[in-house]
Scaffold this motif. Structure first.
Motif, PDB file in Angstrom:
ATOM      1  N   THR A 177       0.805  -1.227   0.000  1.00 35.09           N
ATOM      2  CA  THR A 177       0.000   0.000   0.000  1.00 35.09           C
ATOM      3  C   THR A 177       0.837   1.276   0.000  1.00 35.09           C
ATOM      4  O   THR A 177       0.335   2.346  -0.341  1.00 35.09           O
ATOM      5  N   GLY A 178       2.116   1.180   0.411  1.00 41.53           N
ATOM      6  CA  GLY A 178       2.938   2.374   0.522  1.00 41.53           C
ATOM      7  C   GLY A 178       2.690   3.156   1.793  1.00 41.53           C
ATOM      8  O   GLY A 178       3.265   4.234   1.989  1.00 41.53           O
ATOM      9  N   GLU A 179       1.849   2.631   2.670  1.00 42.12           N
ATOM     10  CA  GLU A 179       1.535   3.330   3.919  1.00 42.12           C
ATOM     11  C   GLU A 179       2.705   3.247   4.896  1.00 42.12           C
ATOM     12  O   GLU A 179       3.329   2.192   5.063  1.00 42.12           O
ATOM     13  N   ILE A 180       3.009   4.375   5.536  1.00 44.72           N
ATOM     14  CA  ILE A 180       4.013   4.398   6.591  1.00 44.72           C
ATOM     15  C   ILE A 180       3.349   3.912   7.870  1.00 44.72           C
ATOM     16  O   ILE A 180       2.494   4.598   8.435  1.00 44.72           O
ATOM     17  N   LEU A 181       3.735   2.734   8.317  1.00 47.17           N
ATOM     18  CA  LEU A 181       3.079   2.116   9.468  1.00 47.17           C
ATOM     19  C   LEU A 181       3.537   2.716  10.780  1.00 47.17           C
ATOM     20  O   LEU A 181       2.753   2.863  11.714  1.00 47.17           O
ATOM     21  N   LEU A 182       4.814   3.055  10.873  1.00 44.29           N
ATOM     22  CA  LEU A 182       5.320   3.727  12.071  1.00 44.29           C
ATOM     23  C   LEU A 182       6.658   4.362  11.760  1.00 44.29           C
ATOM     24  O   LEU A 182       7.350   3.984  10.813  1.00 44.29           O
ATOM     25  N   SER A 183       7.017   5.354  12.570  1.00 45.27           N
ATOM     26  CA  SER A 183       8.276   6.072  12.402  1.00 45.27           C
ATOM     27  C   SER A 183       8.874   6.338  13.778  1.00 45.27           C
ATOM     28  O   SER A 183       8.163   6.746  14.702  1.00 45.27           O
ATOM     29  N   VAL A 184      10.172   6.089  13.916  1.00 46.92           N
ATOM     30  CA  VAL A 184      10.858   6.305  15.189  1.00 46.92           C
ATOM     31  C   VAL A 184      12.160   7.038  14.927  1.00 46.92           C
ATOM     32  O   VAL A 184      12.699   7.032  13.813  1.00 46.92           O
ATOM     33  N   SER A 185      12.677   7.674  15.951  1.00 41.38           N
ATOM     34  CA  SER A 185      13.982   8.337  15.878  1.00 41.38           C
ATOM     35  C   SER A 185      14.707   8.136  17.197  1.00 41.38           C
ATOM     36  O   SER A 185      14.084   7.905  18.238  1.00 41.38           O
ATOM     37  N   ALA A 186      16.027   8.223  17.138  1.00 37.97           N
ATOM     38  CA  ALA A 186      16.848   8.048  18.332  1.00 37.97           C
ATOM     39  C   ALA A 186      18.051   8.972  18.237  1.00 37.97           C
ATOM     40  O   ALA A 186      18.581   9.214  17.150  1.00 37.97           O
ATOM     41  N   THR A 187      18.485   9.470  19.388  1.00 40.43           N
ATOM     42  CA  THR A 187      19.611  10.400  19.469  1.00 40.43           C
ATOM     43  C   THR A 187      20.612   9.910  20.505  1.00 40.43           C
ATOM     44  O   THR A 187      20.223   9.416  21.565  1.00 40.43           O
TER      45      THR A 187
END
Length: 256
Positions: A177-187
């Motif tokens: 589908t091209g859907e972004i299911l989740l997004s995370v970031s870390a520093t």
């Protein structure tokens, strides 16, 4: 000073060794996936910072961070949960893989065409249900710096420190589908520390000078910090996926 130099030389001459994962304990402690392994593709994990290595008085063309961070992403996906979570398919060297398959196909067409069933067909390539995208999105130098020093009658000591920060971002995309299911970031913070001392005195009524200086510095490897940040982001991705119902852990309903 001689002892410190000999220690550095001994370490430099030591044989190559396998670098342990910075988050190995946490990676191994992740419960197994409740279901079949997830097939995921990683094409690249680019440096989007544009930062160059800090240098004094010269223009440095070397990048501040690695240009091959997808290696650590693939390694983290392969090792998390004892290797029970993800099946990673080759996409970084996809052109080379397709060329090799074409070479095999052409060779079989030539040398196996007389077989009763014709040339042996190649097995189909495995396709991924999920696509992992992202990159190194931030590298901030001199986030904090400082030091302290003192000098008395030609004898001085000093200490200095500096911290940088690196930030990575991951997103999981559904291929169908091209859907972004989740997004995370870390520093993660990268620390550098140095200390030293020196002596400067005049002897024999100012006709002779004595000068001595010693010091050492410790810099956290940027590559090690990036690997740690990527592994933390992969762990965070798994935990958020559990909370969103994208997948399940054995014996775990939700993670706070």
């Amino acid at each position: 000073m001689v002892g410190s130099l000999s220690t550095v030389l001994n370490e430099a001459q030591s044989p190559a060794r396998i670098q342990a994962s910075p988050e190995q304990v946490r990676m191994d402690s992740v419960p197994e996936l409740d279901g079949k392994k997830i097939t995921v593709a990683v094409y690249n994990f680019l440096d989007k910072t544009g930062q160059r290595k800090p240098a004094d008085k010269i223009a440095n063309l070397s990048s501040a961070v690695t240009q091959g961070a997808e290696v650590w992403v693939i390694n983290a996906l392969e090792e998390v949960g004892g290797g029970t979570w993800f099946t990673v398919v080759e996409r970084v060297g996809l052109d080379n893989l397709i060329k090799e398959r074409q070479l095999i196909r052409n060779t079989r067409d030539v040398y196996e065409k007389e077989l009763p069933n014709g040339p042996t067909p190649l097995k189909p390539m495995v396709f991924a249900g999920l696509l992992l995208e992202g990159g190194i999105v931030g590298y901030d130098s001199n986030v904090a710096s400082g030091g302290v020093g003192a000098r008395y009658f030609g004898i001085g000591i000093k200490e200095q420190y500096r911290t940088d920060q690196v930030t990575v971002s991951l997103r999981v995309v559904a291929v169908q589908t091209g859907e972004i299911l989740l997004s995370v970031s870390a520093t993660k913070t990268i620390a550098s520390y140095s200390q030293g001392g020196d002596v400067f005195r005049f002897l024999d009524m100012g006709t002779k000078a004595l000068e001595f200086e010693s010091g050492n510095a410790t810099n956290e490897p940027v590559n090690y910090a990036i690997r740690t940040t990527i592994e933390h982001a992969v762990l965070q991705m798994i935990y958020e996926g559990v909370n969103k119902g994208l997948w399940k852990m054995q014996g775990v309903k939700g993670i706070k």
